[in-house]
Enzyme design. Structure first.
Site, PDB file in Angstrom:
ATOM      1  N   LYS A 160      40.981   4.909  36.273  1.00  0.00           N
ATOM      2  CA  LYS A 160      41.070   5.902  35.193  1.00  0.00           C
ATOM      3  C   LYS A 160      42.006   5.365  34.116  1.00  0.00           C
ATOM      4  O   LYS A 160      43.074   4.830  34.439  1.00  0.00           O
ATOM      5  CB  LYS A 160      41.595   7.224  35.768  1.00  0.00           C
ATOM      6  CG  LYS A 160      41.633   8.375  34.765  1.00  0.00           C
ATOM      7  CD  LYS A 160      42.096   9.674  35.429  1.00  0.00           C
ATOM      8  CE  LYS A 160      42.040  10.858  34.482  1.00  0.00           C
ATOM      9  NZ  LYS A 160      42.455  12.124  35.122  1.00  0.00           N
ATOM     10  N   SER A 197      39.330  16.144  34.325  1.00  0.00           N
ATOM     11  CA  SER A 197      39.390  15.102  33.320  1.00  0.00           C
ATOM     12  C   SER A 197      38.966  13.720  33.817  1.00  0.00           C
ATOM     13  O   SER A 197      38.684  12.850  32.997  1.00  0.00           O
ATOM     14  CB  SER A 197      40.824  14.994  32.782  1.00  0.00           C
ATOM     15  OG  SER A 197      41.703  14.528  33.793  1.00  0.00           O
ATOM     16  N   SER A 210      41.473  17.890  38.190  1.00  0.00           N
ATOM     17  CA  SER A 210      40.761  16.773  37.551  1.00  0.00           C
ATOM     18  C   SER A 210      40.158  15.726  38.471  1.00  0.00           C
ATOM     19  O   SER A 210      39.424  14.868  37.998  1.00  0.00           O
ATOM     20  CB  SER A 210      41.685  16.070  36.567  1.00  0.00           C
ATOM     21  OG  SER A 210      41.701  16.772  35.368  1.00  0.00           O
TER      22      SER A 210
HETATM   23  N1  GLN Z   1      41.064  21.079  33.597  1.00  0.00           N
HETATM   24  C1  GLN Z   1      42.476  21.234  33.746  1.00  0.00           C
HETATM   25  C2  GLN Z   1      43.138  21.158  32.386  1.00  0.00           C
HETATM   26  O1  GLN Z   1      42.443  21.104  31.449  1.00  0.00           O
HETATM   27  C3  GLN Z   1      43.028  20.210  34.689  1.00  0.00           C
HETATM   28  C4  GLN Z   1      43.150  18.876  34.090  1.00  0.00           C
HETATM   29  C5  GLN Z   1      43.733  17.902  35.050  1.00  0.00           C
HETATM   30  O2  GLN Z   1      43.785  18.154  36.255  1.00  0.00           O
HETATM   31  N2  GLN Z   1      44.215  16.794  34.529  1.00  0.00           N
HETATM   32  O3  GLN Z   1      44.320  21.173  32.269  1.00  0.00           O
END
Ligand code: GLN
Length: 495
Positions: free
Chosen positions: A79, A159, A183
């Site tokens: 990532k 994400s 995410s």
């Molecule tokens: N979807 C969540 C957010 O927008 C989690 C994102 C994440 O875990 N990095 O914050």
């Protein structure tokens, strides 16, 4: 002939060890698949083909000397939130679009130590803020799955959407992700693969671009539960460079895969039902319950009453921490700079040009909830509720060994959908956020397809530092489900 890109990480490592193919062959097959599919998927921001082939040749030599590490010669994806020495690390943000770190994150350094070959850096929501990968400054990522009879592109979740899409499409054997509020788990569910967010403190955060430091946790995404266990072993471990890293031994997670789950007590929290949640998610949840019962588990109804405040408190705590973490991007030390006459104007212009809308929204919310007069009303209150969320889990884990819930309230949705108002997007995280707030581990396992032919996952939540129970239960679910469906756009044809 062995299909090089279609096999699991475990099978690939076995094939390398038995000399059925070399790491150079395996890596080349993956790079060909990346070349064929990445223009459509946009799963990678940066492909490091040359470096990958050099690393593969080295891995072959190391293995020939009998010194192969845990991941020796396995091509994986990283990532683009993990700093990689000499390789651009963008966090999918314009502000870091030219950032080449002079250092390596602890997690990726450990994977390198174990012989992993990096194919490149995967796309994500900007600074890991999002649930769809739509907020990346490098463009949206496509999910390799399609609804039956409908070719319109779908999001991979977020994400860690680039990592999930790459693994599902067989253009990486496995990948790293990070999970702040879901995410790893939500994209795993959307893409029909497995993923685990370990206990907070299990993997070092050092060298990982920070979003919300009290929540951020690295973890693996892979096509099988066993593959997640292999990768997590390499990623995890105490690191004195991260003050929140916990000094506990890293178990052989793989040994827990396939272990009997007979007699385990599984809690079913009544609160994990979202308004408007499709009935078939409930049906797959009931199916998962039945599978675990058949495997000898005892099913227990539990209640986590503060779950209903999870989302609201997460969307105070996470932006608060992000507003403080992102203050460092000022156009002076890191990344893009827009020149101006005064220092203040330089900050303003650099940040205005460098950050996307969602990141700006969160910096504004975070700055607001931390400001004098609102701090007590919002931030402090959210921290108190966070303690209550943790207490719910602690109480439940006095009665049960793990919890089973849906991972997400929907299957993958269309590219560009749910963008009209931010709250609709935030609702995606309703089932993943509570475990993040409590710092406990959570795993998503693909269990089946919905009526449109899209994958759905179930989530297992465990006690702190008891990932082994999740690996045992995850593999029991995986075995019962026998999920062997392939996404419409896969690399299989390539190698
Ligand atoms: N979807 C969540 C957010 O927008 C989690 C994102 C994440 O875990 N990095 O914050």
């Amino acid at each position: 002939m062995v299909e090089l890109t279609g096999q699991s990480l475990a099978a690939a490592l076995d094939g390398l060890e038995k000399g059925r193919f070399s790491s150079v062959e395996l890596t080349r097959a993956h790079l060909d698949a990346v070349e064929a599919l990445n223009p459509t998927l946009n799963a990678y921001i940066t492909v490091t083909a040359e470096q990958a082939l050099t690393q593969a040749a080295e891995a072959d030599a190391v293995r020939a000397r009998g010194e192969a590490g845990l991941l020796c010669g396995a091509p994986v994806a990283i990532k683009d939130l993990f700093c990689t020495e000499g390789v651009r690390t963008t966090a999918a943000s314009r502000i870091l679009s030219n950032f080449v770190p002079p250092y390596e994150s602890t997690v990726t350094a450990q994977m390198k130590r174990d012989g992993a070959v990096s194919l490149g850096k995967t796309n994500l929501d900007e600074f890991a803020m999002g649930s769809s990968n739509m907020t990346s400054a490098f463009g949206a990522v496509q999910n390799p799955w399609r609804r039956r009879g409908d070719d319109s592109p779908l999001v991979p979740g977020g994400s860690s959407g680039g990592s999930a899409s790459a693994v599902a499409a067989r253009i990486a054997l496995a990948a790293t992700g990070t999970d702040t509020g879901g995410s790893i788990r939500q994209p795993a569910s959307f893409c029909g693969i497995a993923g685990i967010k370990p206990t907070y403190g299990r993997c070092s955060r050092w060298g990982t671009v920070a979003f919300a430091s009290s929540l951020d946790q690295a973890g693996p995404l892979a096509r099988t539960v066993e593959d997640c266990a292999i990768l997590l072993r390499s990623m995890a471990g105490f690191d004195p460079k991260d003050s929140t890293s916990v000094d506990v031994a890293v178990p052989d997670f793989r040994a827990a895969v396939g272990r009997s789950v007979k007699g385990m007590r599984i809690g079913i929290p009544a609160e994990y039902r979202a308004p408007g949640m499709p009935e078939e998610i409930e049906r797959w949840w009931q199916q998962g319950i039945a599978w675990l019962r058949d495997a000898g588990c005892e099913i227990v109804d539990v209640s986590l009453p503060h779950t209903r405040y999870g989302l609201a408190t997460y969307y105070i705590v996470a932006p608060a921490e992000c507003s403080s973490n992102l203050a460092r991007y000022d156009g002076v030390r890191f990344g893009e700079r827009v020149e101006a006459d005064s220092l203040d104007a330089l900050y303003e212009r650099s940040r205005a040009a460098g950050f996307g809308d969602e990141v700006k929204r969160r910096i504004l919310i975070g700055t607001y909830v931390l400001s004098s007069g609102y701090y007590d009303a919002y931030y402090l209150k959210a921290q108190k509720v966070r303690s209550l969320i943790l207490r719910d889990f602690t109480e439940a884990f006095g009665r049960v060994d793990a919890l089973l819930t849906p991972t997400a309230p929907s299957a993958a949705f269309g590219l560009g959908e749910k963008m009209s108002d931010p709250v609709t997007m935030y609702l995606n995280d309703i089932f993943t956020v509570p475990a993040s707030m409590a710092g406990v581990p959570g795993m998503s396992v693909p269990v089946g397809l919905d009526s449109a032919g899209l994958p759905l996952g179930l989530q297992l939540i465990g006690r702190p530092f008891d990932e082994e129970t999740l690996f045992a239960l995850g593999s029991a679910l995986e075995k019962a489900a026998g999920f062997d469906h392939l996404p419409a756009l896969r690399a299989g044809a390539v190698a």
